[in-house]
Scaffold this motif. Structure first.
Motif, PDB file in Angstrom:
ATOM      1  N   TYR A  91     -27.182-101.826 -32.469  1.00  0.00           N
ATOM      2  CA  TYR A  91     -28.469-101.205 -32.139  1.00  0.00           C
ATOM      3  C   TYR A  91     -28.342 -99.207 -32.651  1.00  0.00           C
ATOM      4  O   TYR A  91     -29.577 -98.819 -32.923  1.00  0.00           O
ATOM      5  CB  TYR A  91     -28.579-100.921 -30.638  1.00  0.00           C
ATOM      6  N   LYS A 151     -33.785-103.324 -25.483  1.00  0.00           N
ATOM      7  CA  LYS A 151     -34.051-104.609 -25.550  1.00  0.00           C
ATOM      8  C   LYS A 151     -33.389-105.339 -26.770  1.00  0.00           C
ATOM      9  O   LYS A 151     -33.282-104.677 -27.826  1.00  0.00           O
ATOM     10  CB  LYS A 151     -35.497-105.080 -25.385  1.00  0.00           C
ATOM     11  N   GLU A 152     -33.515-106.670 -26.730  1.00  0.00           N
ATOM     12  CA  GLU A 152     -32.871-107.251 -28.013  1.00  0.00           C
ATOM     13  C   GLU A 152     -33.746-107.078 -29.314  1.00  0.00           C
ATOM     14  O   GLU A 152     -33.149-107.318 -30.275  1.00  0.00           O
ATOM     15  CB  GLU A 152     -32.590-108.833 -27.633  1.00  0.00           C
ATOM     16  N   GLU A 153     -34.970-106.878 -29.146  1.00  0.00           N
ATOM     17  CA  GLU A 153     -35.758-106.562 -30.263  1.00  0.00           C
ATOM     18  C   GLU A 153     -35.626-105.100 -30.968  1.00  0.00           C
ATOM     19  O   GLU A 153     -36.285-105.108 -31.944  1.00  0.00           O
ATOM     20  CB  GLU A 153     -37.460-106.771 -29.764  1.00  0.00           C
ATOM     21  N   HIS A 154     -34.916-104.242 -30.308  1.00  0.00           N
ATOM     22  CA  HIS A 154     -34.790-103.084 -30.770  1.00  0.00           C
ATOM     23  C   HIS A 154     -34.207-103.058 -32.248  1.00  0.00           C
ATOM     24  O   HIS A 154     -33.404-104.015 -32.428  1.00  0.00           O
ATOM     25  CB  HIS A 154     -33.576-102.267 -30.008  1.00  0.00           C
ATOM     26  N   PRO A 155     -34.708-101.954 -33.040  1.00  0.00           N
ATOM     27  CA  PRO A 155     -34.337-102.061 -34.725  1.00  0.00           C
ATOM     28  C   PRO A 155     -32.685-101.965 -34.630  1.00  0.00           C
ATOM     29  O   PRO A 155     -32.080-101.323 -33.793  1.00  0.00           O
ATOM     30  CB  PRO A 155     -34.946-100.939 -35.106  1.00  0.00           C
ATOM     31  N   GLN A 160     -26.793-111.646 -38.438  1.00  0.00           N
ATOM     32  CA  GLN A 160     -27.888-112.181 -39.252  1.00  0.00           C
ATOM     33  C   GLN A 160     -27.510-113.270 -40.124  1.00  0.00           C
ATOM     34  O   GLN A 160     -28.285-114.398 -40.302  1.00  0.00           O
ATOM     35  CB  GLN A 160     -28.420-111.107 -40.347  1.00  0.00           C
ATOM     36  N   GLN A 209     -31.202-117.716 -29.598  1.00  0.00           N
ATOM     37  CA  GLN A 209     -31.488-116.273 -29.129  1.00  0.00           C
ATOM     38  C   GLN A 209     -30.403-115.407 -29.348  1.00  0.00           C
ATOM     39  O   GLN A 209     -28.843-115.525 -29.446  1.00  0.00           O
ATOM     40  CB  GLN A 209     -31.414-116.593 -27.660  1.00  0.00           C
ATOM     41  N   LYS A 246     -33.236-110.300 -20.094  1.00  0.00           N
ATOM     42  CA  LYS A 246     -33.248-111.475 -20.824  1.00  0.00           C
ATOM     43  C   LYS A 246     -32.167-112.481 -20.166  1.00  0.00           C
ATOM     44  O   LYS A 246     -32.123-113.755 -20.124  1.00  0.00           O
ATOM     45  CB  LYS A 246     -33.264-111.387 -22.277  1.00  0.00           C
TER      46      LYS A 246
END
Length: 330
Positions: free
Chosen positions: A128, A137-141, A157, A236, A288
């Protein structure tokens, strides 16, 4: 999940995870880094009743043939093998590419060919970078602020690409700063504890202002097993963290408190990361993990951290000869 392969099983988290899997009744193969002395890392120190139940497979995660051979007959793979020290990644980045990215590719490709039922790939909160918003959160860039974190982003990735491209059953666990017994002094908490245990009143550290979300190793291990058991975790990325933020300076003061002493803290030049490489702030959103896995930390908040630091300090004091306290460990 019956037969489980753990890569990186001889390491800090891997050895605790391997032991717990055995205690829970799983058939476990421990993939450890080959060496001519046949040493199994921290698994050499586990109790005999557990050790005799472990099938140890010496190898190298960079070798695709050995990796595939180790995985044959195992339905679940918990992939922890990696190079993790950030300072070492500054002067030897190629080894991080080979181990963290190519090693992960070897695990994924073998899993695809063998039809493995579940792969849990290990990420890190370092991907992160400095938090843009908290809790994270997991969606953080994702931000590659060190060669280490860049290779872990690449590995993450790659793992997700196999899930999307080939339906390879991958889940990604993203532990925040795990600490506890057996951790090396390249990490900040053992560095502080070992210096105090050696009677040093002046504690030498790097930057003191960054914040971290420290997660006790027992909670991290429980997170791994929860991810491995969960069908909902497939595809996930899941944070495993305590949801408690504390600075390095405050952490040092808390360790001194639980060890019954007072210390002076100095920031030493050689321990500082390059300015733009330092991760200034980490704080996990672990909602989550609770929603998907029903996982939550048992060592939560300041009191949970204090309890974990006490247990860690007790273990390190009893094993102080394992540490070189007079030098900076990268």
């Amino acid at each position: 999940m019956q037969k489980v392969l753990v890569t990186g099983a001889g390491g800090f988290i891997g050895s605790h995870l391997t032991e717990e899997l055995v205690r829970q009744g799983f058939q476990v193969r421990a993939f450890v880094h080959y060496n001519s002395n046949n040493r199994w890392g921290w698994l050499d120190h586990t109790e005999e009743i557990v050790k005799k139940e472990i099938d140890v497979f010496p190898g190298d995660v960079r070798d695709p043939y050995g990796v595939k051979e180790a995985m044959k007959g195992y339905d679940t793979v918990l992939h922890l093998a990696a190079l993790i020290a950030i300072p070492y990644s500054y002067h030897s980045p190629s080894t991080y590419v080979d181990t963290n990215i190519k090693g992960t590719l070897n695990v994924l490709q073998a899993a695809r060919e063998l039809g493995v039922q579940k792969i849990v790939h290990t990420s890190t909160s370092e991907v992160y970078g400095t938090a843009r918003c908290v809790p994270i959160k997991e969606e953080h860039p994702l931000q590659g602020q060190s060669p280490y974190s860049a290779t872990k982003i690449g590995a993450d990735q790659l793992a997700l690409s196999f899930y999307h491209s080939f339906q390879t059953p991958v889940a990604i666990i993203r532990p925040f700063n795990t600490y506890g017994p057996r951790q090396s002094a390249r990490a900040v908490i053992p560095t502080i504890i070992t210096q105090i245990a050696k009677g040093q009143n002046t504690i030498k550290l790097g930057a003191l202002h960054p914040t971290r979300d420290f997660n006790y190793v027992k909670d991290t291990v429980a997170g791994f097993i929860s991810v491995a058991r969960s069908k909902e975790a497939l595809g996930q990325v899941i944070n495993i963290g305590s949801n408690y933020e504390i600075s390095i300076k405050e952490t040092t003061e808390l360790i001194a408190e639980v060890m019954g002493t007072s210390v002076e803290i100095v920031s030493e030049e050689q321990r500082l990361r390059p300015e733009k490489s330092e991760v200034e702030r980490l704080w996990a959103d672990n909602s989550k993990a609770y929603e998907l896995l029903n996982w939550k930390p048992n060592y939560a908040g300041r009191e949970g951290l204090k309890k974990g630091l006490t247990e860690t300090a007790q273990w390190i004091i009893g094993n102080l000869n394992s540490y070189k306290t007079s030098i900076y460990n990268i």
